[in-house]
Each structure stands twice: as C-alpha cells, then as structure tokens.
Write a protein that holds these residues in place. Structure first.
Motif, PDB file in Angstrom:
ATOM      1  N   GLU B  52     107.851  23.591  82.322  1.00  0.00           N
ATOM      2  CA  GLU B  52     107.013  22.462  82.734  1.00  0.00           C
ATOM      3  C   GLU B  52     105.674  22.929  83.278  1.00  0.00           C
ATOM      4  O   GLU B  52     104.765  22.131  83.456  1.00  0.00           O
ATOM      5  N   GLU B  54     102.474  24.252  82.495  1.00  0.00           N
ATOM      6  CA  GLU B  54     101.745  24.249  81.223  1.00  0.00           C
ATOM      7  C   GLU B  54     101.120  25.606  80.911  1.00  0.00           C
ATOM      8  O   GLU B  54     101.112  26.044  79.760  1.00  0.00           O
ATOM      9  N   SER B 140     106.205  19.248  73.507  1.00  0.00           N
ATOM     10  CA  SER B 140     106.668  18.391  74.604  1.00  0.00           C
ATOM     11  C   SER B 140     107.999  17.736  74.232  1.00  0.00           C
ATOM     12  O   SER B 140     108.880  17.592  75.089  1.00  0.00           O
ATOM     13  N   ARG B 143     110.592  20.257  74.575  1.00  0.00           N
ATOM     14  CA  ARG B 143     110.855  20.478  76.009  1.00  0.00           C
ATOM     15  C   ARG B 143     111.868  19.453  76.514  1.00  0.00           C
ATOM     16  O   ARG B 143     112.804  19.782  77.212  1.00  0.00           O
ATOM     17  N   SER B 166     111.800  11.117  72.057  1.00  0.00           N
ATOM     18  CA  SER B 166     111.345  12.486  71.816  1.00  0.00           C
ATOM     19  C   SER B 166     112.295  13.218  70.890  1.00  0.00           C
ATOM     20  O   SER B 166     111.892  13.884  69.942  1.00  0.00           O
TER      21      SER B 166
END
Lengths: 425, 778
Positions: B52, B54, B140, B143, B166
């Motif tokens: 998380e 970045e 993302s 993730r 997602s």
C-alpha cells in the motif's frame, strides 16, 4: 594506416637484411644449438617430440638471437621468436651515443644488464611465454639510444610505435567457442553457476581493430650510474599493459538442445606507467641486485626482487635459457588484492649448474611460489653428457606441484621426463 | 650386522616413501577448472508490488521489470530478442528458469503458461513489455486481490463491492490475455495440467471436469456473449468487463449484501442501488440467450474430485422447476437469478426502510447497533427470553429477518402455500436445504480441501441432512417456528372466550404455517446452526471425528446443558432451578436427548440441536399462552381458553405431532390422557390443577372447578415438572426419593443424588434475564 602481420614480418626481414650486410665483417659470429628430445608427460599416455633451436648471429653492428620451439601433438605449440634483432651503431666519433634500431630491451645495451623474468622489471615487462616453463622477456620494436654523459653516467632512451603483448600458450578457440588449449595454457573458467545451475561457457575472442591494438606509443627513459663497485639504474616508462585485461560480455545462448554462456572476450591493454630503480653491488659476494618497480597510477602495485648471481660456465643450455646467468633470489609483488596467480607470488628461485665431471653437467632450477594458498613448485633437473665437443645427450626431469589456485599448481599434471640430443654449430 | 640391517631397513623405508611421494606427484590430477558464481542482488519479494506504500510498490515493480527485461536481453535465441517455444523448452530444461522441482515439468509449465497468456509462438521483449504494462495497469486491482485472498486474516465479511469489482476486472483482464481464440476444454486441460502438482492427484483428476464446469458456468452466466463449448479468454474477459460496467452503480447494494454497509446509511442511495440491482440482473439475463446450467457437471466434478457432492445444491435443483419455470431437473436457468434479484431487492428495501433513521453508519459494527425502527416481522420474531441471537433487537437481527422474510415471501408465492396455509413435510426439507445452502460454504471448503489433498469435511453431506429428517428435527423446528411469532391475541372478545369455555376448544388450528411462520422457521434453522457451533466451542465439548461423522460424548452434553440453558434460556433455567433442576429440566432434556447407539457413549454433534429446538419450543409455548407476560399461566372461570387451557391445548397438539413424527415415543396412555383433557372439561380442570401444582399426583380433588381455581396459576417450572412426570415417572420418582433411578444411556446417572445441581450448574443461582437487564439498564 592499417597494420597487419605482413608489415611486421616485412620490418623484421628488412632488419635481417640490414644485419646480414655485416657478414663480411671479420668479427661476425654465428652459433646454433639444435636440440631434439622425446618427452613423456604425466598427463599423456604417449610421448611427444620436442624440437628447439637457438641461433645467435652477431656482427659489430648487428645482433640477433632467434629461438625456435616446437612440440608435436594436439596440445603442442610452437614459436619462432627473433629477439633481440637489432642494428646498432655509434652516432658520434667519440662513441658516446649509441643508437639502435630493431627489437630489443632498452636496458640491454648497458653493460651486464640482462632483464630476466625473475627480476622486478622483467616480471612486469612484455614476455614470450609460449614455452611456459621457460619464459623470456621480450624487447620493444623501435629505436633507442644510450648516451654516455661521462665514464659513469649514461642516459637511456627508447621509443617504440609498435606494441606486442605478452604471448602465452594458446587457448585454441574454435569458431563455436570451444577450447583446444595448448599444454600450458591457463584455462579460463569452465562454467558459470547461477541459481544453482551450472552452464558451460563458450568463449569468443573479439580483438577489434588490430591497428588500434598494436600501434601504441611506448617510451622508456632512464639513467644509469656504474662504477666498479656499484651500478644504479633509475628509469621510467609508459607502455600498454603486456597482459590483457579481458573485457567480458556474456550472453545466454539457447541452442536446439543446450544452453551455453557465450562469453565474448575483448582483450584490453590499458596504458600503464612504471618507474623503477635497480641497485647492484658488484663488489659484494654474489653481486646482489635489488630491483623495485612501481606503478605510477596504482601505488599499491609494485614489485620487488633481490637477486644474487654467481659465475657458472654451463649455462645456458638448450632448455634452460631462462637466464644466461646462474642466480638465486626472491621476487614478489604487493597489491591490495590478488586476482589470478602470478609468477611473482613471493617467488623463491634458484638456478644452479653443477659440473659433475668434465663431460657431465647437471643443471637445476627450483622455483617456488610461497604466497599462502598459492604455494607451488617447479623443479627441473637436467643432465647433459657431452659425447663430443659439439654433440651431447640430455636427460631431464621436471616436477610441477602446487595448490589449485597457484602459478605452477595449474600445471601440476604436466610433470615430465625427457631424453634428447643436442648439436652445436 | 645389526647396524647394517637397520640401515637397510631405513633405506628401504626412505625409498618406499620417496617412491610414494614421486608417484603421488606424477599422478597428480589437474586442478578443477574454475566456475564463475553469479550472485546477483536478490530482488525484493514481488508481493511488495502490492504494497500500500506507493513508493515501495513502484520501486519494486521497476526493479523486477528492469531485472527481467535486462536478463532477457542477455538471452540469445535464433532471433534477436525473441525465444521460440523450442528454445524456451531448452532454456527451462536447463534449470535456469525454475517453475517446478522437475525440469521436464518446469518446461511443460512454461510452455503452458505462455500459451495461456496468448504467446503461442514464443516470447520476446515486446511480449514481456506488454505483460509488465498489463501488471502496471492492473496493479491496484491485483493489490485488492492479494490483500483479500492471500492475507491470513481473510474474512468473507470484509469483502467490499469495490474489491469484487476489482477482482472480476482483474480476472476478466487476465483471461483476455489469452486472446480471441477458442480453446477446447481438453486442450485447456493439457495447458493447466502441468501447473497442478503430481502430489495433488485429486485436483489433477478433476481438472477436466472442473474446466468443463467453468466453461458451462460462463456459458450460462454470460450467455451468448461467450463461446458455449470452448474457452475463449477474450470473450469471457469482455463479458466480465461488461458485467462490471453494468453493476458498478449497484455497489451500495452489494456492500450491504456482504455485510459491510449499514442499511441505515444513506438509505435513499441503498434503495436506489437495490432497484438498480434487480433491473441490471433482469437486463443482463433477458438481453441475451443464456443456456441452462447443467447440474450434472457439478456432480461429475465432485465425483472426480473425490468429495461428497453438494447435496443441498443438488436437492435444491429438484425444486427448481417449481421455483423457476424455465429450469428443468437437468439444468438451471439463469432466469432464476432474476427472481432471486427480486428477493434481494425486497430484502434490501425492507431492511433499509425499517432501519431508516436508526442513525448507525458504522461500517464494521453496524450489525450490533440497536434497532429503533418499526418492522413488523422483526417485532413478531423478537423474543426477550431465549437465544442470544434473537433476544437483542439490533440492525443485524432486522437485516436477517428481512432476508428470511423476503425468501419466505418468494417461497410462498412460488409454492402456493398461502392457499393452504399449511406447511408440508417437503417444504421443511426445502427450507433445510436452503438454509444449508445459504449458511454453509462447506462445498467450497471441500473443493479447496480436496485440491490441497487435505481431509474433506463431511458437513453438508447427504448423511447430515438425512439425520435431520430422521430425528424429526425439522418437525420440531416447524413446531417451534409456528409458536415463535408473537401473534396478536388481544382481539379475542369476551363472547369468544365464553364460547371457548362452553365448547371446550379453540377453533384455531394450533399448527399452521403462514408467511411469518415460514420466516421464523428459516430463522430458527439459522439460529440452530449458529448455536450448535457456539455450544461446541464455548462449553469445550470434545469432538471426535470418524470418517465423515463427528461425535460428542453424551455424558458431556448432559453436564453442559444446564450452562446452555443458563446462557441462552435464562427463564427456563431459573424456573427449573426453582422447581428442582433434576426433577424438571433434568428429566425432560435427558428424555428429549436421544440415547447413544448400542456400544457407543456418544451422539452426533447435530443432535445438540434438539436442546435448542426443545427449549425454543417450550419457551414459545409459554410466550404464546402467557398473554399478560407475567411469567405465569393463570386460569379463568369465564374464559374457556385461558392461559392454562392454552398451554394444555398447545402442548397436547404438539405432543401428538411429535409422536407422529417419531420424535417422542408413542405412548397410548399419554395419548388417551391428551384426548381426555381435550374433550372433557373435568379432565381439563384436573390437568390445569396438575399444571399449577407441578404434579399429576392427587389431581382427582382438583377436578372440581372451584378447587381448580384454588390451585392458583401455573408456571414454566410447574409445566416442566408435569412434563417430566409424563415423560419418565420412574426417573422422577428416583429423583424425588434420592435413590438411583433408571440409566438408559450415558449421562442419565447425573440426574440422581443432585449431581447436576452440586457439580454442573453455574455458580450464579439465578440466570440474568434479558428483560431484567433491560429494566435495570445493565
């Protein structure tokens, strides 16, 4: 201008022609030692044939000493190396300035200077190592002069536009990158291990433009002091490094059935600048000579030798021409880190002849590197029995031993015995 | 002489050792050629790409990309910067690329993944770049996937609609990489097989049927958007992408379904999303041709995987033609989803409307927020006396009731129950199946367990469901459920009360099932399942597994049930303690609990459910009949259907049904007594007196109405006392006389000599009741 081997050959021929113009000279001398032997190496099941020839031709203004060496068999190698080959003359009537052209070591024109591989300067100078156990320090191709300032002081200057690197036993690269190495070739790594997987290496030599490699300036300047008791030489020179620094580029070649690491080697000869000093006390026992050479760009890189000499008539022979003089001493280098094993890995050496009877001479060479984890030994004993004045028979034993990563240990399976004959003209 | 000899020996030794030395030198082996060890700086774990943080994610990605592309550039095949399939096989077989411990498997895997990724002819820098671009583009989403499925704290309750979107997006995009080509199930199996380790034979065996199932699922789910009999990654990807586009606006509804959105949070948005959800499902299904989903493929997959088939699902399919006219016994029509979407909409709408204004927006803990609104089904089901899950009016309770009420409404409509008002035995089976289907992911767990070669859990198998039917638990649940709803009795007029007294019986059917009853029934099954797990865990009951069955020691159950009553049924517990625990609850529950089978000392774990259901039944009877909620059953000279009569009528009716269901022994004498009390009011008065006194002994005097009224009101304790006498008088007698009584099964001995009271009752003398807590503000 592109320079090929043809140009070099033509230059040598020209010098030879120039030299032979002195043949009518009454003081011209020629000697030729031709030897032939059978060698049995520990690593081989069958013997090999060995031929050597050493010719010395000298006139008042010309000197050449050509060595020929040939060994039969798939792992044999050969060399023909005329060195020195020089034309020399005095530039002035007072004979204070002597000029030379051809190929020779800059210091050879000084009295009793014979640069040996066991000396500090010889160890960093360009050599011919094709006969690996009998390396020779090579001269430069160019011109030089020796100018006497007075009775004791001399100036030495040499310039060479042509760089010839150290030649060693061939690795015999094939087109496919496989090796067919000569007996005394120092083998490069066989494989590369990455992630626990060993991949065989195949080598390719990328020499590049030959002219860029060979046409390199070399300059030597020095001064020498000599009286009856002491001689001192102080010198500096700049030249490409004689031993190549391999610039390697590796790729993974995926074939139809196997994967190899293709290592492309681009030999580089970076320029080096050295300075040195040699002090010899001629009035002391064994005339000890201390020699120190220092790399001016890499201060921790320096080599020291301490050599003692004694008189001996039996040297050289056909096989032991490492130096024309009997000697013993120590040669060592100092560096921050050690890479490949070197001849100067704290080398103790001894070259001693022994006249056992008027017809039988024994010659012994012992060289041992004593650097921890690089200990190795080369022991050679040769017996020469003269049947006639110009004909003799020879027998020798060579023992090589040492640790894996040592100078002589790399050849430890190459111990040998030999039997041969020698004819002198 | 001696000296010469010694010298000879010495010389000989020296020669020998010298010879040995020379020999060793002569035979020296050459040094081994050197090996270059290449040890590059290890790359950070690829999982950090999903960090998380970045910066960390970006730098890890860059390192991996440059390392892999850099390495690839150093590999030479016949073509520049491209490796053909054959070259990849050679490269992987050399061990440089390791995808398995066995090199041949590694090679098979590499070629398979290349083909799956759509790189059929080989891979080059361009393809690698595109792969990295794809990873970067979907970082993302990946993730979300990583955090959700690879974290150790995986909890389905935490799945957000955004995460589902997602993951579906990620999966859709991934399968799109395969390109626009139809791959037959067999060939797809060949491509995936190398990736399934040989140590997982069950997964390998079920691979082809799994793929077949997957293709059928997508064919049915996506309809003619995808290939019907082959795997076309691109088209499946497009279908999923289109799905995301369609359902993106329904995120609040999906979040609510997954329990991470409060129904009281922005109610209007939730209602709008619920309506949109139904509309989207309708347009998704009706806009395209969707073939039936073949049920047999699920069975085949289970068979190949070696796990029990999803019995509840397969049995449910038998109901499908009744629930959905487009479905057949062989195949489920996706149009059923349209109907389910209607149920979902009703559920969400009811929950949102009911909890409007509750002011609880807490995302994670909204279920425990107090419910302050008005929702009639929840009000009817709410009971302050029993079971922790039903005696707390929270938003979670309301939400569950709304779901089950929506389901019961659907079932009522589809099966025309409202016409008869009765619930048949098959409906009970349907509910059982539905609940098992809803509250258990046992089949999914079994699939995962089988793939990982772990023991398969027997839950939700045919055996466990049969057991429910065999023991009449469903019957018991139906009876209890019939009583749970707090049906309004205030409408009874004085005339009606007198009429009942004269005619001796209430005309209302004591056992029927309306929609709220069905809701209660579903809720009760949910409750029973939850409490069963809770009992095993909270009371530390040791579970022994044998094959697919799980057992718990009967004596341990007897030891623990006082604590169960104390925690979940405090009124019943307190009443039993007041009337003598062994004499009342002890005998009744010991009798209700089945005896262990011959040669065994234990029962199957599901049999614990009988405790819950019986307790609910008893409490519900009390609730139903105690109209003024004073915890006592009073008699009335005017009302022929007073509280006592209600208890007698309800309990006798229930007893009859339980007997018919085979749940309790059919005792002709008891049956005769029950008939007697229902038809002759002298007998009824005697029974009333017995209820009040807690014993049937000497009831003859009390058969007179005046004497009956003198006996005062009955209580739950006295009812339990009479029930105990009726169920096993011998045990009751032994308890009363302090002697050893009959021991029919393990644990029965605990009833005698006050053993339960002395050793196994909780230390607190009185169990705290919820209503009392509410009153005292605890």
């Amino acid at each position: 201008m592109k320079l090929g081997t043809g140009v070099i050959c033509k230059s040598i021929l020209a010098l030879l022609c120039l030299g032979f113009t002195g043949i009518p000279d009454a003081r011209a001398s020629f000697r030729d030692d031709l030897g032939a032997s059978i060698f049995q190496y520990a690593s081989e099941s069958s013997p090999t044939f060995y031929l050597s020839n050493q010719s010395i031709f000298e006139t008042q203004s010309f000197l050449t000493k050509a060595e020929l060496y040939f060994e039969s068999g798939p792992r044999g190698s050969w060399t023909f190396d005329p060195d020195p080959i020089r034309f020399h003359f005095f530039f002035d009537d007072e004979k204070r300035t002597q000029v030379w052209l051809g190929r020779d070591h800059p210091l050879h024109l000084l009295e009793e200077r014979w640069i040996e591989p066991t000396s500090a300067l010889g160890s960093v100078w360009v050599q011919n190592q094709l006969d690996a156990l009998n390396p020779r320090v090579n001269g430069w191709v160019g011109a030089g002069l020796v100018h006497s300032l007075d009775e004791n002081w001399k100036l030495v200057f040499t310039y060479s536009p042509l760089f010839l690197p150290t030649f060693g036993p061939s690795l015999g690269f094939s087109e496919r990158g496989e090796l067919n190495p000569a007996r005394f070739a120092r083998l490069p790594p066989e494989s590369v291990v990455t992630g626990g997987v060993a991949i065989p290496i195949r080598y390719q030599l990328q020499v590049g433009q030959l002219s860029e490699l060979l046409l390199r300036h070399q300059v030597f300047v020095g001064t020498s002091f000599s009286n009856g008791a002491t001689s001192v030489d102080i010198f500096a020179y700049t030249a490409p490094r004689p031993n190549a620094v391999p610039l390697a580029d590796a790729t993974l070649a995926v074939g139809q059935t196997s994967v190899n690491a293709n290592v492309s080697i681009n030999p580089q000869f970076p320029r080096e600048t050295w300075s040195g000093i040699r002090i010899q006390r001629k009035d002391l026992l064994f005339k000890p000579a201390l020699e120190l050479v220092q790399n001016l760009e890499d201060y921790p890189n320096h080599v020291v030798s301490l050599t003692g000499y004694f008189k001996a008539q039996s040297l050289p022979s056909g096989f032991t021409n490492l130096s024309p003089r009997a000697s013993f001493g120590i040669l060592t280098h100092f560096q921050r880190q050690f890479d490949a094993p070197r001849f100067s890995d704290f080398l103790l050496f001894l070259r001693v002849p022994l006249e056992l009877t008027p017809n039988l001479v024994s010659r012994t060479i012992v060289q041992s590197t004593l650097l921890p984890s690089r200990r190795s030994l080369y022991w050679m004993n040769e017996f020469e029995f003269s049947i006639k004045k110009d004909f003799s028979i020879l027998a020798s034993l060579r023992v090589l031993a040492g640790e894996d990563d040592s100078y002589f240990g790399a050849w430890r399976n190459q111990s040998s015995v030999s039997l041969g004959v020698k004819q002198i003209w | 002489m001696v000296r010469t000899f010694r010298a000879s020996v010495l010389v000989s030794c020296m020669l020998l050792s010298g010879c040995g030395f020379v020999k060793s030198i002569w035979n020296a082996a050459p040094p081994k050629r050197k090996t270059v060890i290449l040890e590059s700086k290890p790359l950070p774990p690829f999982s950090k790409v999903f960090s998380e943080n970045e910066d960390e994610s970006a730098s890890t990605f860059r390192e991996w990309k440059s390392s892999i592309l850099g390495s690839f550039k150093q590999i030479e095949g016949r073509q520049k910067e491209f490796l053909s399939r054959e070259e990849i096989r050679v490269l992987v077989a050399s061990g440089l690329v390791k995808l398995d411990d066995h090199r041949s498997t590694s090679a098979d895997r590499a070629l398979a993944i290349l083909e799956i990724l759509g790189f059929k002819d080989g891979i080059g820098i361009r393809e690698l770049n595109s792969l990295f671009d794809w990873i970067e583009l979907h970082k993302s989403e990946a993730r979300d996937f990583y955090l959700l499925f690879l974290s150790e704290t995986y909890d389905s309750n935490r799945i957000h609609a955004r995460q589902i979107i997602s993951i579906v997006n990620l999966f859709g995009s991934f399968v799109s990489l395969l390109g626009d080509q139809d791959v037959t199930p067999e060939h797809l199996g060949e491509l995936i097989l190398p990736w399934v380790p040989k140590t997982h034979p069950r997964a390998r065996n079920a691979l082809n049927s799994g793929i077949d199932l997957g293709i059928s699922f997508f064919a049915s789910f996506c309809g003619d958007r995808v290939a019907q009999h082959a795997w076309n990654g691109k088209r499946i990807g497009l279908c999923l992408k289109s799905l995301i586009g369609e359902f993106e606006s329904t995120a609040p509804a999906v979040d609510f379904m997954f329990g991470i959105r409060s129904p009281s949070e922005n109610t209007e948005a939730l209602l709008h999303a619920a309506a949109a959800f139904e509309a989207r499902v309708r347009s998704w299904i009706h806009g395209h041709h969707h073939p039936l989903f073949p049920v047999s493929k699920v069975a085949q997959f289970s068979k190949d995987l070696g796990i029990p088939p999803p019995y509840a699902f397969l049995k449910m399919t038998e109901w499908m033609p009744k629930l959905n006219q487009d479905s057949t016994l062989e195949g489920l029509s996706p149009k059923f989803f349209v109907e389910l979407a209607g149920v979902v909409r009703t559920w969400i709408t009811d929950a949102a409307n009911a909890s409007k204004g509750s002011g609880c927006n807490a995302q994670e803990h909204w279920k425990s927020c107090p419910f302050s609104g008005d929702y009639d089904p929840a009000t009817q089901l709410f009971n302050g006396e029993y079971a922790t899950l039903i005696r707390t009016p929270t938003l979670g309770f309301v939400s569950k009731v709304a779901l089950y009420h929506a389901l019961s409404g659907f079932i009522f409509t589809k099966l025309d129950i409202e016409k008869t008002g009765e619930i048949g035995s098959r409906i009970k089976e349907l509910i059982t199946l539905s609940i098992r289907l809803l509250d258990s992911n046992a089949f999914t767990q079994n699939v995962i367990a089988a793939i990982l070669e772990k023991p398969v859990d027997p839950v939700n198998t045919e055996d466990s469901l049969k057991a429910h039917t065999r023991n009449g638990l469903a019957e018991l649940a139906a009876l209890a459920a019939d009583l749970i709803p707090n049906r309004d009795q205030s409408g009874r007029t004085l005339l009606r009360k007198l009429q009942s007294q004269i005619l001796g019986r209430e005309k209302r059917m004591p056992y029927s099932m309306d929609r709220i009853g069905l809701t209660a029934f579903i809720y009760l099954f949910d409750l029973v399942g939850s409490l069963n797990s809770d009992y095993l865990l909270r009371y530390d009951l040791p579970v022994k597994s044998e094959g697919t069955l799980r057992f718990v020691n009967r004596r341990k159950i007897i030891e623990s049930f006082p604590k169960i009553l104390f925690d979940h049924f405090p009124r019943l517990y307190n009443e039993c303690v007041a009337w003598g625990f062994e004499r009342t609850c002890g005998v009744v529950f010991d009798e209700i609990l089945p005896n262990s089978l011959p040669g065994r000392d234990d029962l199957e774990t599901y049999e614990l459910d009988v405790i819950t259901l019986s307790a609910v039944l008893i409490e519900s009877m009390m609730n139903r009949c105690d109209r003024n909620s004073d915890d006592s059953l009073s008699g009335s000279p005017i009302d022929g259907y007073d509280e006592k009569t209600c208890m007698i009528t309800v309990s006798t009716a229930l007893a009859k049904r339980l007997m018919r269901a085979g749940f309790v022994d059919q005792d002709h004498q008891t049956e005769f007594l029950m008939k007697l009390t229902n038809h002759f009011f002298i007998a009824k008065w005697a029974a009333k007196a017995a209820l009040a006194r807690g014993t049937a002994k000497g009831i003859a005097w009390f058969a007179l109405p005046a004497a009956n009224w003198l006996t005062g009101p009955a209580s739950l304790g006295s009812v339990m006392s009479v029930a105990a006498e009726l169920m096993d008088p011998a045990k009751v007698k032994a308890v009363e006389t302090g002697t050893d009584g009959p021991v029919d099964s393990f644990g029965d001995e605990l009833l005698y000599h006050n053993r339960l009271t002395d050793y196994h009752l909780p230390r607190l003398k009185e169990a705290p009741r919820y209503r009392q807590k509410m009153r005292t503000g605890e």
